[in-house]
Scaffold this active site. Sequence first.
Site, PDB file in Angstrom:
ATOM      1  N   GLY A 267     110.333  67.222  16.084  1.00  0.00           N
ATOM      2  CA  GLY A 267     109.723  66.874  14.799  1.00  0.00           C
ATOM      3  C   GLY A 267     108.260  67.256  14.822  1.00  0.00           C
TER       4      GLY A 267
ATOM      5  N   GLN B  54      99.516  67.040  12.319  1.00  0.00           N
ATOM      6  CA  GLN B  54      99.468  67.521  13.705  1.00  0.00           C
ATOM      7  C   GLN B  54      99.034  68.971  13.816  1.00  0.00           C
ATOM      8  OE1 GLN B  54     103.610  65.905  14.699  1.00  0.00           O
ATOM      9  NE2 GLN B  54     102.485  65.694  16.615  1.00  0.00           N
TER      10      GLN B  54
ATOM     11  N   CYS C 144     105.021  62.502  21.989  1.00  0.00           N
ATOM     12  CA  CYS C 144     104.479  63.099  20.779  1.00  0.00           C
ATOM     13  C   CYS C 144     103.747  64.373  21.180  1.00  0.00           C
ATOM     14  CB  CYS C 144     103.513  62.118  20.112  1.00  0.00           C
ATOM     15  SG  CYS C 144     102.746  62.773  18.618  1.00  0.00           S
ATOM     16  N   LEU C 145     103.941  65.433  20.409  1.00  0.00           N
ATOM     17  CA  LEU C 145     103.282  66.703  20.733  1.00  0.00           C
ATOM     18  C   LEU C 145     101.763  66.564  20.728  1.00  0.00           C
ATOM     19  CD1 LEU C 145     105.483  69.180  18.652  1.00  0.00           C
ATOM     20  CD2 LEU C 145     105.543  68.799  21.125  1.00  0.00           C
TER      21      LEU C 145
ATOM     22  N   HIS D 216     109.121  58.065  13.439  1.00  0.00           N
ATOM     23  CA  HIS D 216     107.970  58.678  14.119  1.00  0.00           C
ATOM     24  C   HIS D 216     107.215  59.622  13.170  1.00  0.00           C
ATOM     25  CE1 HIS D 216     106.131  60.410  17.962  1.00  0.00           C
ATOM     26  NE2 HIS D 216     105.788  61.292  17.037  1.00  0.00           N
ATOM     27  N   GLU D 217     107.950  60.478  12.462  1.00  0.00           N
ATOM     28  CA  GLU D 217     107.289  61.472  11.597  1.00  0.00           C
ATOM     29  C   GLU D 217     106.701  60.821  10.344  1.00  0.00           C
ATOM     30  OE1 GLU D 217     106.617  64.152  13.015  1.00  0.00           O
ATOM     31  OE2 GLU D 217     108.089  63.885  14.606  1.00  0.00           O
TER      32      GLU D 217
ATOM     33  N   HIS E 243     103.439  59.329  11.197  1.00  0.00           N
ATOM     34  CA  HIS E 243     102.355  60.324  11.260  1.00  0.00           C
ATOM     35  C   HIS E 243     101.687  60.513   9.896  1.00  0.00           C
ATOM     36  CE1 HIS E 243     101.989  62.175  15.185  1.00  0.00           C
ATOM     37  NE2 HIS E 243     103.282  62.379  15.303  1.00  0.00           N
TER      38      HIS E 243
HETATM   39 NI    NI Z   1     104.378  62.794  17.022  1.00  0.00          NI
END
Ligand code: NI
Length: 171
Positions: free
Chosen positions: A46, A51, A93-94, A135-136, A139
Amino acid sequence: MVYPIVKLGDPVLEREAAEVTEFDTPELHKFLDDMFESMYAAKGVGLAAPQIGVSRKIAVIDVSNGEKPEDKLVLINPTILKVDGKQEGEEGCLSIPGFREQVRRGRSVTIRSQNVRGEVFEQTGEDLLARAFLHETDHLYGRLYINHISALKRDLMKRKIKKMQRAGDWS
Ligand code: NI
């Protein structure tokens, strides 16, 4: 085009993103292609627009890691409608590379979202997809998974990251 991923510490990750009001434009289609490309390049399931430094309520998800085209999902202006059950599992998380923590999430999650044409749809996801929905969507409201772990663990993680920042290993 593959965008670089913004890391924890950049304020864009901790503020609410703006609603999308224009749909089906060539710019939006191109941006979504770039988001999928950036997500696959980073090996994520995701990715949310903040991000890559774009403060808009747009996220992409593919829990199959590019294996199943039907799993490609675009969320625009999503909201969480319903959360049922519980699941425990590790989450990363990226934007916080190198760290993973146990995060308790709902097991079944229903979202309401718009698609690239601005059409409203509802979808229920379970397990990994439920986790990705939460999660997304988080964000897009400036929240990260570390907001769902203990203050002790979060402080420890932030201290480690500060050290990495000072050493020039985090940018
Ligand atoms: Ni994330």
